[in-house]
Design an enzyme around this catalytic site. Structure first.
Site, short mmCIF file in Angstrom:
data_model
loop_
_atom_site.label_atom_id
_atom_site.label_comp_id
_atom_site.label_asym_id
_atom_site.label_seq_id
_atom_site.Cartn_x
_atom_site.Cartn_y
_atom_site.Cartn_z
N PRO A 189 15.49 -30.30 -1.54
CA PRO A 189 16.16 -29.75 -2.86
C PRO A 189 15.78 -28.27 -2.52
O PRO A 189 15.06 -27.35 -2.28
CB PRO A 189 15.23 -30.14 -3.97
CG PRO A 189 14.15 -30.75 -3.35
CD PRO A 189 14.60 -31.44 -2.15
N GLU A 190 17.10 -27.28 -2.74
CA GLU A 190 17.03 -25.94 -2.82
C GLU A 190 17.07 -25.50 -4.34
O GLU A 190 16.82 -26.20 -5.36
CB GLU A 190 18.23 -25.48 -2.12
CG GLU A 190 18.11 -25.86 -0.73
CD GLU A 190 18.75 -24.78 0.27
OE1 GLU A 190 18.82 -23.56 -0.31
OE2 GLU A 190 19.20 -24.91 1.25
#
Ligand SMILES: [Zn+2]
Length: 283
Positions: free
Chosen positions: A2-3
């Protein structure tokens, strides 16, 4: 992995069920994830009201009435699942405990927040709210890309004399917090800057132009995440991962999307990470 936009989407998805609610009980099903959990975590969480949910870089910070803050990091594969009584908008059934349900927060409003992480690169910690910024994971972070401290002067100064590729400079969390591989590739494509160009060799005008582009790229992805929440596409209650259209990321060999450009997207490896870009449009 996840960013920042995914983490912000998780924060927004959790907020309706967590903010203002009390953690009636916390189940901590193992002693550690990436690092050991803090001593007595279940007891320190139980009975605490969640005053607010913040995000710093890729960390979610839940401020508790006890003046402690729960830090949540999703790591590589961490997922937050919301289940139980339908109070929030984004509640789904996740009835039976699953294998990698490491921490479960039973909220007093009936919602259940489950942290599931098969690869266990995620983390949870408890810190004093007043000194949270000094936590080892947070103290090293530069300005938030969507905050006021990330501005043209800051980036121009940070790049001055830098001999590293611009790709590496933008991934340096001391220069800007929370930017990851995907959105750096997208921002550099939009800015027309090659990921291999030395940060200190880019004109001030082009560096300054990167600031609004980075903000736009992130804001659009967060907007896409918001749409995914609204559309209930994540039917299992899993928050934060959503389909998003990338211009270069993951598109090796596919046509460049710039009108009039006949080149294909190229992939190179920089510091062990893939960079996607157009050799013709980015210099
Ligand atoms: Zn092109």
């Amino acid at each position: 992995m996840p960013e920042l936009p995914e983490v912000e989407t998780v924060r927004r998805g959790l907020a309706p069920t967590m903010e203002g609610a009390v953690i009636a009980r916390a189940d901590v099903n193992r002693p550690d994830l990436r690092w050991p959990f803090p001593a007595g975590m279940a007891e320190r969480l139980s009975g605490q009201q969640v005053l607010g949910l913040r995000r710093r870089s890729k960390y979610i910070l839940a401020d508790l009435a006890s003046s402690e803050t729960l830090l949540i990091h999703l790591g590589m594969s961490g997922r937050m699942l919301v289940s139980g009584d339908p109070l929030g908008q984004f509640v789904h059934e996740h009835p039976a405990a699953e294998k990698h349900d490491h921490v479960v927060l039973h909220m007093d409003n009936g919602a259940r927040i489950t942290f599931n992480d098969p690869r266990r690169f995620g983390a949870m910690d408890l810190l004093d709210t007043a000194t949270a910024d000094q936590h080892k994971l947070l103290a090293v972070l530069g300005p938030e890309p969507l905050g006021n401290a990330f501005n043209e002067d800051h980036l121009v100064e940070a790049f001055e004399g830098k001999n590293t590729p611009v790709k590496s400079a933008l991934l340096d969390q001391r220069i800007v917090a929370g930017l990851g591989n995907i959105y750096v590739c997208e921002a550099l494509y939009r800015a027309g800057i090659s990921p291999t160009r030395k940060a200190g060799r880019i004109s001030k005008q082009r560096v300054a132009a990167l600031v609004p582009i980075i903000r736009d790229v992130l804001a659009e992805a967060i907007e896409a995440g918001g749409s995914s929440l609204r559309d209930f596409r994540q039917a299992d209650g899993e928050l934060g991962y959503f389909q998003h259209r990338f211009d270069v990321y993951g598109r090796e060999g596919e046509p460049c999307r710039t009108p009039g450009c006949s080149h294909e997207v190229t992939r190179i490896v920089q510091s062990g990470r893939s960079s996607f870009y157009c050799r013709s449009c980015q210099s």
